[in-house]
Design a protein around this motif. Structure first.
Motif, short mmCIF file in Angstrom:
data_model
loop_
_atom_site.label_atom_id
_atom_site.label_comp_id
_atom_site.label_asym_id
_atom_site.label_seq_id
_atom_site.Cartn_x
_atom_site.Cartn_y
_atom_site.Cartn_z
N PHE A 199 93.90 151.19 48.59
CA PHE A 199 92.97 150.25 49.21
C PHE A 199 93.49 149.77 50.56
CE2 PHE A 199 90.75 150.30 45.28
CZ PHE A 199 89.48 149.81 45.54
N THR A 258 85.89 144.20 46.95
CA THR A 258 85.64 144.65 48.31
C THR A 258 84.16 144.67 48.63
OG1 THR A 258 87.63 146.04 48.21
CG2 THR A 258 86.02 146.54 49.94
N ALA A 272 91.58 149.47 40.22
CA ALA A 272 90.65 150.11 41.13
C ALA A 272 89.23 149.57 40.94
CB ALA A 272 90.67 151.62 40.92
N LEU A 284 89.19 145.86 42.33
CA LEU A 284 89.28 145.85 43.79
C LEU A 284 88.02 146.42 44.44
CD1 LEU A 284 93.00 146.87 44.44
CD2 LEU A 284 91.92 144.65 44.90
N GLY A 285 87.43 147.43 43.78
CA GLY A 285 86.18 147.99 44.29
C GLY A 285 85.07 146.95 44.29
#
Length: 306
Positions: free
Chosen positions: A164, A211, A204, A207-208
């Motif tokens: 990231f 974001t 992941a 964080l995806g």
């Protein structure tokens, strides 16, 4: 005279140690411990009013000392042994190093060096993992699959953070956009096609979503959620490693429902979580004492509370 000669060396060391720490965290626990100890010693040897003021003014310092003070009080009562209590106090003392480390990395050049060192370590990990998995190079043999320097749990988590970070800069630095995108994709490939660490999958996913929400709000969040669900389905089809880990997760859940806790990694974690909640509800204010969880948990299970 000697103080003047030592000044450049001290400043160079204050800049070098945080960078070495960032490189060592994904690579070596022993080197990480040694580096942190050196930073602590350097801090004490060069302590002055400015450092002391910066240390106590940081918002994280007071909560750390309050927590550790409560741990000291907790070591005086409870069902734990002296060894268990001492071990937890030693672990807790590591928290005191956090404001010291923050002080050393607040310099802009040092913080950039820290991130570069961390990404270098992850690049070394990525290359070494591919060499181990696809070229049968005998490195990191005590770890599973592509993990080389640390367990697959820690490595996968660090790799997601690195991916990231690289992806973020890929969209900010046009001159190196495509090399950075390729590197980020290689790191994501490592996470989902080479490593067994499910914590990386979860990191992941989180964080995806974070974001997408940060840049595009609620609409981005829900669109990202749908995209990640679709991506997960595709990974299950095309990634043997991901498929195996998801199948194990389902198997662990079934074992847990059948009360086969010892055979279920997920089940044992859920058991610990439920025990923690019940232990907290039984003594919500004072707790059971510092380092008492293992003893309290075993006695709790023995008398049939779980």
């Amino acid at each position: 005279m000697y103080a003047g000669l030592m000044q450049p060396s001290r400043k160079a060391l204050e800049k070098a140690l945080p960078i070495l720490l960032a490189f060592s965290i994904p690579i070596s626990t022993a080197l990480t411990t040694a580096t942190v100890l050196l930073m602590g010693i350097l801090w004490l040897l060069t302590l002055d009013r400015a450092k002391w003021t910066a240390f106590w003014q940081h918002p994280i310092t007071l909560p750390i000392f309050m927590l550790y003070g409560w741990m000291l009080i907790g070591s005086g009562y409870g069902v734990q042994t002296w060894e268990e209590s001492t071990a937890r106090l030693v672990d807790g003392a590591r928290l005191i190093f956090i404001p010291i480390i923050i002080y050393y990395v607040r310099d802009g050049l040092v913080s950039k060096g820290v991130m570069s060192a961390f990404m270098t370590a992850m690049g070394v990990t990525l290359i070494a993992g591919m060499m181990k998995m696809y070229l049968n190079v005998p490195i990191g043999l005590k770890y599973t699959e592509a993990a080389v320097f640390k367990t697959h749990i820690a490595t996968n988590f660090f790799m997601v953070l690195g991916a990231f970070y690289v992806a973020f800069f890929a969209f900010r630095i046009k001159a190196y956009r495509w090399p950075l995108i390729i590197l980020a994709m290689a790191m994501i490939y490592y996470v989902f096609f080479m490593s067994l660490g499910r914590i990386g999958y979860l990191a992941a996913f989180v964080l995806g979503l974070y974001t997408a929400y940060t840049f595009y709000g609620k609409k981005g969040f829900f669109l990202s959620l749908l995209a990640l669900m679709l991506l997960g389905s595709m990974l299950y089809i095309f990634s043997e490693v991901f498929q195996v880990r998801m199948d194990h997760l389902l198997r662990d859940w079934l074992y847990y429902e059948q009360n086969r806790i010892s055979e279920s990694s997920l089940g044992s974690r859920l058991q610990f979580d439920l025990a923690s909640i019940q232990l907290f509800l039984k003594h919500p204010l004072l707790g059971w004492g510092t380092g008492s969880f293992e003893t309290a948990y075993q006695s709790f299970v023995a008398i049939g509370h779980l």
